[in-house]
Structures are given as structure tokens and as C-alpha cells.
Design an enzyme around this catalytic site. Structure first.
Site, PDB file in Angstrom:
ATOM      1  NE  ARG A  54      -2.409   0.096   3.802  1.00 42.97           N
ATOM      2  CZ  ARG A  54      -3.683  -0.123   4.018  1.00 42.97           C
ATOM      3  NH1 ARG A  54      -4.178  -1.332   3.865  1.00 42.97           N
ATOM      4  NH2 ARG A  54      -4.469   0.854   4.390  1.00 42.97           N
ATOM      5  CB  THR A  55       3.671   2.460   2.082  1.00 44.32           C
ATOM      6  OG1 THR A  55       2.892   2.297   3.258  1.00 44.32           O
ATOM      7  CG2 THR A  55       4.485   3.730   2.180  1.00 44.32           C
ATOM      8  CE  LYS A  82      21.366 -12.186  -6.512  1.00 45.39           C
ATOM      9  NZ  LYS A  82      21.439 -11.305  -7.685  1.00 45.39           N
ATOM     10  CG  HIS A 132       4.979   5.716   8.022  1.00 52.98           C
ATOM     11  ND1 HIS A 132       5.284   6.307   6.810  1.00 52.98           N
ATOM     12  CD2 HIS A 132       4.159   4.679   7.736  1.00 52.98           C
ATOM     13  CE1 HIS A 132       4.658   5.654   5.850  1.00 52.98           C
ATOM     14  NE2 HIS A 132       3.973   4.661   6.385  1.00 52.98           N
TER      15      HIS A 132
END
Lengths: 302, 224, 433
Positions: A54-55, A82, A132
Site C-alpha cells: 500500500r505505501t 544476496k 513514518h
């Protein structure tokens, strides 16, 4: 400002400018051509070390609506899996000419570190349990859009504050914008130094609800129960979940917010989640305009 | 992320704070002179209103779109004049062109102006863009791009209060309040009572802006 | 291997910061100390005007990384780094790969130290096999080996099992050994990244509560007193720990404690930018803790300064915080940090510095020939330190293989001019000899 790492870095004027710009850009979604040429020729990299469709989609749509080229660089299927270090990945993106890197990472501070290694703008799309910022900005935007103001607004943030980057960004931003925040959670899910934060704290949701214009419910992960943060889902839900009855005790124009994804039956009942007073889908829609605003303000100028 | 807000200081004139009432004679700062006063601006707008009606055969399909910031009150004034002459309600709104500018990379990100498209949209309308000063033509170029993303007008026309010359693109105005020959070392500033407390068009020496590259395209006040 | 062990005449140095005198080193010993000594034939004369002479420093807590992580440090590079810091003896911690939990490994480290020759390397033996906290390692065999191990530690990991800790404390009594405990309650610090408090809460980094250190220290003090053993507490970092140790000493517990230079100077505010150069175990604490540690070191509650020199290759630090290694190099900055935090603040005299950084650590580690008086007949283990030579810290210029110093860019007030190990200069003119 070159980066958006923390809402604590935003002045009131800067935060207001972002919200105002988002309000203008919201119209773009209603037009026949949902695109502006502003960031033509600019490259935005979505560097996602955590799954968050969603973000990532929201940032991708925002960048594309501004005509930027978007590269999605996810941990899966890239050299990250990796064992390439964040620094080497940063230098690679730098060499590719990324003008902005949107980073989602499980480590708090990853966006800050990245900002040391790249020349372009860094947008923190969620770093560990730190912040956030665009979520808080879109939350503030949604509150202002619904209720017409932020100054003096009484906002209750309910749930797992301790592990929530959304809560941290919201406390800082809403305080800057003049709102009064009350954090509501069991003591185990509050930081030990929460009394030094610029907000009120309560362990009693029922006491806070009638005095709140906005109630923001946070997701509570069931695995917290295994770590003894609370005894059982049922007990948590009984004390801190928002159901129809509790919704009824809120002021009639108060709204319910949730950053998603919701856990129905845990912190929010289906009845509340589907109520017109719940702004979850608006928050998602506003997220695109808000992220357009941030991308424009970071990349649109010199 | 510090964006520039279009303020009066940005016109580069350093005009002192205006009194609330519109003075009879323009309040002219040192080093500049008034080339149009309030009455002359009124007469120019009235003439343009008549010309619009004439050119569009009664103005039935006309939509006026002002370009922020000073094109917006000019579009409103034109709409009122047309209504008075023809007893016709003219849809009018505003069209912000910031996101379409070709010089965004030359200055810090700018705050956006309002875009307000009148109900009914722009399809099949005769859109008259309204701005205060026509200069390089780059603002109008940006406005044409913006229009293309908003609908498909039958025709697009351009009305400006002042045409100061020095075009950098093949663009001309359909309606001009006053042709004003200028040198590149001069700046043209339009003051309107709605935004500035008085009506006047001022001519003065151009001032290099801090942080701005020396290009005519950067000066909004002479950029229509 | 430093050479040139001919007679040295040091002119005008200030022993323990006192009045200037001359010191004469002959055949590895201090031959004479006093004003206006005559230079014997062939003696090298060194002007030491203004320099403070201290007994060669002894570090009870050094990570030399060899065997296993020779990319970060070797016994040779680490002992050169020690000499540059004024040390003549260091204790090499046991958390190598393989772990120093057998006589074979400790003898290897001891031999590597002898071959390098820059300081006396005293291996520390692991308390439990593989540092796993399950079963005592062959402590007696290590004690009886050529390395003569007296200090045992699982440093990096806490001996958290109370019964195992009791047994270890009891067992080392047989040969006058000491258990050096890394006090960290493991369950309270699962995933912990930095000091738990305002800064960790703001930064969203899992907190490392002070109580996790203090609870173990309290338990161990009680255990040590119960069984009548010696206990040494590694890198004390909190105010509460100082209080507990003060209380334990007052009730007669045979406990000693160390503090690192970085915990005497730095606070958790430095973590704000998420630069892992400041990531260390135990974590940097608050200004209040720093003040308590300084006071504890001044009043003798904390016995010694130990570096916890922990070299790491660049890639272990150039990463996101939670992924980065814990630890800081410290040998080459220790004395200058102690000057800044303890001497220049009036908390310690130079004589007390000699006690905290040489005499007391040598006593705790049972290191013979180090930490002695500056007196005729004693081994010529001496550091000459210039307390008025401010220097900007540059990790790249250090003798250590790693440059993860948290003091980089800071100006420290002094520098080591010369270090003598049994009369031989390991450092001269501030450079490795």
C-alpha cells in the site's frame, strides 16, 4: 529542506505548506488527465526492504502523477537479498542518478543513514519503530479536511505506541500543528519516557473517548501477546478495542482513523471499520495527494 | 522544502504597505513611475470586455480563467463587466500554472496557486486566459499545457492588462489593455486593489532576485 | 619488535605529575631517579621537560581479535596500539574465534604477544566453554599454562546463570583468580540497541535498561561475598551500578570495578544521528550516569579505567544501526580522555591516575612487574605523557587496524610522547619505535 526523515524536522509553516499543496494537488485525481508534467525527467526510486504494497503503491502513483520515472527496488529479487549492504545499494542508486529515494526499512534510522550516502532527497517511508512522516502528514491532512482545523483539535492515539512509527510521527507533527494528543495504551505498550513527550497519556480508553475529536486506532500485532505485552487478544480488545458501543460515546462529529492494515476484531470492530465516521479509505486517497505534495516540494525546485 | 509564497515583496518594487482605501493617485515608490492609474485600468478592462463580446459573438460560450495571482481578480472584473453589458453570466475561475512551469528547477519549490475550474468544465468552451502582464510568453505556454490536461476547449484566447514585449515564444495576446514598450532592465508591476490595496501599473528598474538565475522567465510579474 | 635497550636518561620528567627529575634506565630497570643525574657512557638522553611520567599503563580489558578476526586487529597491531596509548600490559579478552577457553588458545595469544614485543599480553580465559554459558571451561589448565591466566571472563556475554556464576567464583579461588563479569541480564536486553530512556524512545530503538546491568551486579556481589571470592565488574556504565558497588564494598564484598574512557565522556545523545560509531555494549548512558561514574572513579568505588578496546572493520559500522557491531577502539585515546574528564576537572591527581590505570589493574590481574612505583630497582615500564599537547583525534592515523573511534574529530588535551617496556622504547616522539 532536502530530505523528509522525521516530522520533528518540520516547522509549522513547512507542515502547513505541505498540507496546502496537497489540497491543491488533490484535484488532479478528479481530472481527465490525472498527471502533471512537473517532475518529468526526474527519477524516484522506491527502495523497500519491507513488504508494504500500500505505501509503495501510493508513492509510486504520486511520483507517476508528477511524471517522474519510478524504479521499484525491493528487497526480494534484488542484490539486497544476496547480502549487499545498504551503503552499497545507496551508492548504486546514486550512480544510476536517482533524484529521490523513498525508503522503507525495518531498521530505525535507516533513512538517516541513507541520507549520508546519497546526494538526492531521501523520503522516509517508515523506518523500524522510529517514524513514518508521510503517514502522519496524510493523517493531519485528513483531520483538517474532515474537521476543518488542527489547532486545538483533541486527538487520541490508541494502541501499540511503543512499537509504532505512526504514533511517533503523529505526536511530533500534531503538536507542531497545535493539536492536543493523548496516547492511550496499556502501560506495557508505552515507552518508558513517555511522560517527557509533548502529549497526555492515559490507560483508560473510556475516559478519553468523550473528550476526543479524533480517535486514531493503531494496529496491534498478535505476536505482542507472546512477548507478554498483554495477556490475551480478548482482554486487549475488551480494554482498548473500538466497538460500536464505544463509538456511540464519542462526540457526534468525531472521526475514527486507522493507518491500516486493520485487524478487525482486535483493535477495531467491523461495525466501526465500516462506519462512515471511519476515514480509512479517505486516508488512503489523501495519501497520494500528500505524497505528491512532498515529492513536489522536495524535487520540484532547485 | 521551503517554498516561496507569492508576496508583494516578490514584485520587486518594494512598495510600502498600502492604505486600506484605494487612493485617487497611485502610491508610487521611489525610482518607479505609474504608467496606468486606477481609472485607466478600469477603462482598459471595460474596453477588453466589449472586445471579448464582439470577438466571441455575444460571449455565450466564454469561460474566463485568471492566472494566479493577479490574473484571477482581473478575470473576475472582466466577468462582472461582461455581465453588466450583456446581462450574461460568464463562468470564471482560476488556472494555476506552477506545476507546468519550465523554470521550476531555477528556484526553490513554489507554493501552489488555486486552480478552480467553473462547473460545466472546459470542453467546447471558448476559454479566455487572463493575466496581468504578457512578457516572455512562458506563462501562457504553461497555461496552454495545463488547459490540455483539463479538457478540450473550442478555442483559447488571451487577455492581458499590459503587453510589455520581449517575447521568447510565438505567442500573442488577443486582448491588450495597454502596449507598453519596455527595456529588459525595467520591471512592470501590476497592483490591484483586491491583492495590493490599490490599482496601478508601475514601471521601475528591475531588481535581480536572490537565488534566481538572471532570466526573464523568472519574473512572474512580467511573464504572461 | 622494539630494539635499542641501551641506557636511557630521561631529563626533566615529572613523576606522577610532581617536581621535575631525571630518570635513568639501565638493563630494563630504573637505575636511578633524582635531580641532575649524570649520563653514563653510551646513554641516550631524552629531554622530557613538561612531560608527566607514569608507570606503564595496564589494561584489564582489551579485544585483540586474534585468532579469528585478524581483519579487525591482530595481537601485533593491537599491542602497537596499546604502546601508542602508553600501555605496557594488556589483557586480551577471550571472545576470539576459536574462543580462548583452552590452554592451547591462551598460550597461542600469549606467545603472539611475546613475539610482537610491544607490551605484555596477558590472555583472559573464558569462563564457560565457547562462551555458551553452559559448562565451565578448563579454567585450571589455563591458569597453569605458560600464559598463567588469572582473569576469566565471558565478556560480550553475561554469565547469567546464577549457579554457574557461583561455581566459577568459587573455582578460581584455588589459584587466586578473578571472574570479570559482563553484567547484562539477557532477557531484559533482548534486541536492545541503546540505553533505554528519552533518546531511545524518540529514536525508536529498543532500549537497554540500566536495571539489566544493575540487577546482575547486585546478584554477583551477594554471591561473591557468600562464597568469599573475588569479583571484578567489567565496564560499569550506570549511576545505579556505582551505588550498588559502593554498598557492596561497604559491607565487605571483595569486588572491584572498571569504567571505560568512553563512558566517562560520552552520552546517548550522540546516537541521535544513528551513526553506529556510537554503538557499544554497554551502551552510552546519560549525563547523570557519566557524572556518577566520574565520582565513583574519583572516590575509589570504581577501581580502574579499562578501555574495552573493541576494533571493528569499517563495514561493521558503515551500516544501519541495528545491523552494526558494538564496540569502540580506545587504547590510544584512553589517557587523554582520562585527563580531560578526571584530571582537568580536578577529580583525580596524576598519582591517582597512575593508581587507576596501572597499579590497581595490575593488582586485580595479578600482573607481576607492572603497576610498580617509579623507583630505583623497579622494572622500567614507564609512559611519558604530554598533558599540554592538544591533538585532534583521527582514527585513520592510529596504530590499530581499525579506526572506529567515537572521539574522531574531537580535540583531546594531551598525547603520549614515549612508552618504555623494561627500558626499551616502544614509542618515541609519539611514534611506534
Amino acid at each position: 529542506m532536502r530530505h523528509l526523515l522525521s516530522t520533528g524536522d518540520l516547522s509549522r509553516d513547512e507542515a502547513t505548506l505541505i498540507l496546502d499543496t496537497a489540497a491543491e494537488l488533490a484535484q488532479v485525481g478528479d481530472r481527465s488527465v490525472k498527471k502533471l508534467p512537473t517532475l518529468r525527467g526526474r527519477t524516484v526510486v522506491n527502495l523497500f526492504y519491507e513488504d508494504s504494497t500500500r505505501t509503495r503503491t501510493s508513492f509510486e502513483l504520486a511520483a507517476k502523477r508528477l511524471s517522474a520515472d519510478v524504479i521499484n527496488f525491493s528487497a526480494k529479487g534484488s542484490s539486497v537479498s544476496k547480502g549487499e549492504s545498504l551503503k552499497d545499494t545507496a551508492l548504486t542508486l546514486q550512480a544510476m542518478g536517482a533524484d529521490a529515494v523513498v525508503i522503507r526499512h525495518s531498521a530505525s534510522g535507516a533513512a538517516h543513514r541513507l541520507a549520508h550516502w546519497v546526494d538526492g532527497s531521501v523520503l522516509n517511508a517508515g523506518d523500524g519503530t522510529h517514524e513514518h512522516p508521510t503517514q502522519a502528514l496524510l493523517d493531519a491532512y485528513t483531520m483538517r479536511d474532515r474537521l476543518g482545523r488542527l489547532d486545538g483539535l483533541r486527538v487520541a492515539v490508541v494502541g501499540d505506541i511503543l512499537h509504532s512509527r505512526v504514533a511517533r510521527s503523529n505526536v511530533l507533527l500534531l503538536t507542531t500543528l497545535g493539536a492536543h494528543v493523548t496516547l492511550v495504551a496499556p502501560p506495557t505498550l508505552l515507552p518508558v519516557s513517555v511522560h517527557t513527550w509533548p502529549c497526555e497519556v492515559s490507560y483508560d480508553l473510556d475516559e478519553v473517548l468523550p473528550k476526543s475529536d479524533v480517535v486514531m486506532m493503531l494496529r496491534v500485532q498478535a505476536e505482542r501477546m507472546r512477548d507478554s505485552f498483554f495477556p490475551s487478544v480478548r482482554e486487549y480488545s475488551r480494554n482498548y478495542g473500538l466497538d460500536g458501543e464505544r463509538l456511540g460515546r464519542m462526540p457526534s462529529d468525531a472521526i475514527v482513523m486507522h493507518p491500516g492494515p486493520m485487524v478487525r476484531g482486535m483493535e477495531i470492530s467491523a461495525e466501526v471499520a465500516d462506519s462512515p465516521r471511519c476515514t480509512v479509505t479517505e486516508q488512503v486517497a489523501n495519501g497520494v495527494s500528500l505524497r505528491m505534495a512532498v515529492l513536489y516540494l522536495l524535487l520540484g525546485g532547485s | 522544502m521551503r517554498a516561496r509564497k507569492p508576496t508583494r515583496g516578490e514584485t520587486g518594487t518594494g512598495v510600502p504597505a498600502p492604505s486600506p482605501e484605494v487612493p485617487e493617485t497611485p502610491d508610487v515608490p521611489e525610482g518607479t513611475r505609474a504608467v496606468l492609474d486606477g481609472n485607466e485600468i478600469n477603462r482598459a478592462l471595460t474596453r477588453i470586455a466589449h472586445e471579448v463580446l464582439e470577438r466571441t459573438k455575444g460571449g455565450e460560450h466564454v469561460t474566463l480563467l485568471g492566472i494566479p495571482s493577479r490574473g484571477v481578480p482581473l478575470a473576475e472584473r472582466l466577468a462582472r463587466r461582461i455581465e453588466r453589458v450583456e446581462d450574461l453570466s460568464v463562468p470564471h475561475g482560476s488556472l494555476d500554472i506552477t506545476m507546468y512551469r519550465d523554470d521550476l528547477h531555477l528556484a526553490p519549490a513554489r507554493a501552489l496557486g488555486r486552480t478552480a475550474i467553473p462547473a460545466g468544465g472546459l470542453d467546447d468552451r471558448v476559454v479566455v486566459l487572463v493575466d496581468d502582464v504578457l512578457f516572455s510568453g512562458r506563462t501562457v505556454r504553461a497555461a496552454l499545457d495545463a488547459l490540455g490536461d483539463l479538457g478540450r476547449p473550442r478555442a483559447v484566447q488571451l487577455a492581458v492588462l499590459v503587453d510589455r514585449g520581449h517575447r521568447e515564444l510565438p505567442i500573442r495576446a488577443d486582448y491588450v489593455g495597454k502596449n507598453l514598450p519596455t527595456s529588459l532592465r525595467e520591471s512592470v508591476t501590476v497592483l490591484l486593489s483586491e491583492t495590493d490595496g490599490q490599482d496601478a501599473v508601475l514601471l521601475g528598474p528591475s531588481k535581480p532576485r536572490s537565488g534566481a538565475v538572471a532570466t526573464t522567465a523568472d519574473t512572474k510579474e512580467g511573464d504572461a | 619488535m622494539p630494539e635499542n635497550t641501551g641506557p636511557y636518561l630521561i631529563r626533566g620528567a615529572r613523576p606522577l605529575g610532581g617536581d621535575p627529575v631525571d630518570l635513568l634506565f639501565v638493563d630494563g630497570r630504573i637505575a636511578a631517579i633524582g635531580p641532575d643525574l649524570e649520563a653514563p657512557e653510551g646513554a641516550l638522553v631524552m629531554d622530557a621537560t613538561g612531560l608527566v611520567a607514569l608507570p606503564g599503563l595496564v589494561d584489564l580489558h582489551t579485544h585483540l581479535r586474534e585468532p579469528g578476526r585478524e581483519d579487525a586487529e591482530t595481537v601485533a597491531s593491537g599491542s602497537r596500539s596499546a604502546a601508542m596509548g602508553g600501555y605496557t600490559s594488556v589483557h586480551a579478552m577471550a571472545n576470539t574465534d576459536p574462543v580462548a577457553d583452552t590452554a592451547g588458545v591462551v598460550e597461542q595469544v600469549w606467545r603472539l604477544g611475546r613475539e610482537a614485543g610491544y607490551c605484555d599480553v596477558r590472555p583472559v580465559g573464558a569462563v564457560t566453554v565457547g562462551l555458551a554459558g553452559q559448562q565451565l571451561s578448563e579454567i585450571g589448565a589455563m591458569a597453569d599454562s605458560a600464559a598463567q591466566v588469572r582473569v576469566f571472563s565471558d565478556d560480550g556475554i553475561c554469565v547469567s546463570d546464577a549457579l554457574l556464576m557461583r561455581r566459577a567464583l568459587e573455582y578460581v579461588k584455588a589459584f587466586d583468580g578473578v571472574i570479570a563479569q559482563h553484567a547484562q541480564e539477557p532477557r531484559l536486553t533482548e534486541g536492545a540497541q541503546m540505553n533505554e530512556g528519552c533518546v531511545s524512545d524518540r529514536l525508536g530503538l529498543p532500549g537497554w535498561p540500566a536495571v539489566a546491568e544493575e540487577a546482575i551486579i547486585a546478584r554477583d556481589c551477594l554471591l561473591a561475598q557468600h562464597v568469599g571470592s573475588r569479583l571484578h565488574v567489567c565496564h560499569v556504565s550506570t549511576k545505579g551500578s556505582v551505588d550498588i558497588i559502593r554498598w557492596a564494598k561497604a559491607r565487605g564484598c571483595d569486588v572491584t570495578a572498571e569504567v571505560t574512557p568512553h563512558h566517562l565522556l560520552l552520552t546517548d545523545e550522540l546516537v541521535e544521528g544513528y551513526d553506529p560509531i556510537y554503538k557499544v555494549n554497554p551502551p552510552l548512558r546519560t549525563a547523570e550516569d557519566v557524572q556518577a561514574l566520574r565520582e565513583g572513579l574519583a572516590d575509589g568505588t570504581i577501581d580502574i579505567v579499562a578501555t574495552d578496546h573493541a576494533p571493528h572493520p569499517a563495514e561493521a559500522k558503515e551500516t544501519e544501526w541495528s545491523n552494526a557491531a558494538m564496540g569502540m577502539v580506545g587504547l590510544e585515546t584512553a589517557l587523554a580522555v582520562v585527563q580531560r574528564t578526571m584530571v582537568d576537572t580536578g577529580l583525580l591527581t596524576w598519582a591517582e591516575v597512575a593508581d587507576r590505570m596501572s597499579t590497581a589493574p595490575a593488582r586485580i590481574g595479578r600482573v607481576s612487574g607492572h603497576g610498580r612505583e617509579l623507583a630505583a630497582g623497579e622494572p622500567a615500564n614507564v609512559v611519558l605523557y604530554d598533558p599540554a599537547a592538544p591533538v585532534g583525534v583521527d582514527g585513520a592515523a592510529m596504530a590499530s587496524k581499525s579506526d572506529n573511534t567515537p572521539f574522531r574529530g574531537m580535540t583531546l588535551p594531551g598525547r603520549v610522547r614515549a612508552t618504555f617496556l623494561r627500558g626499551a622504547p616502544t614509542v618515541l616522539e609519539g611514534k611506534i619505535n
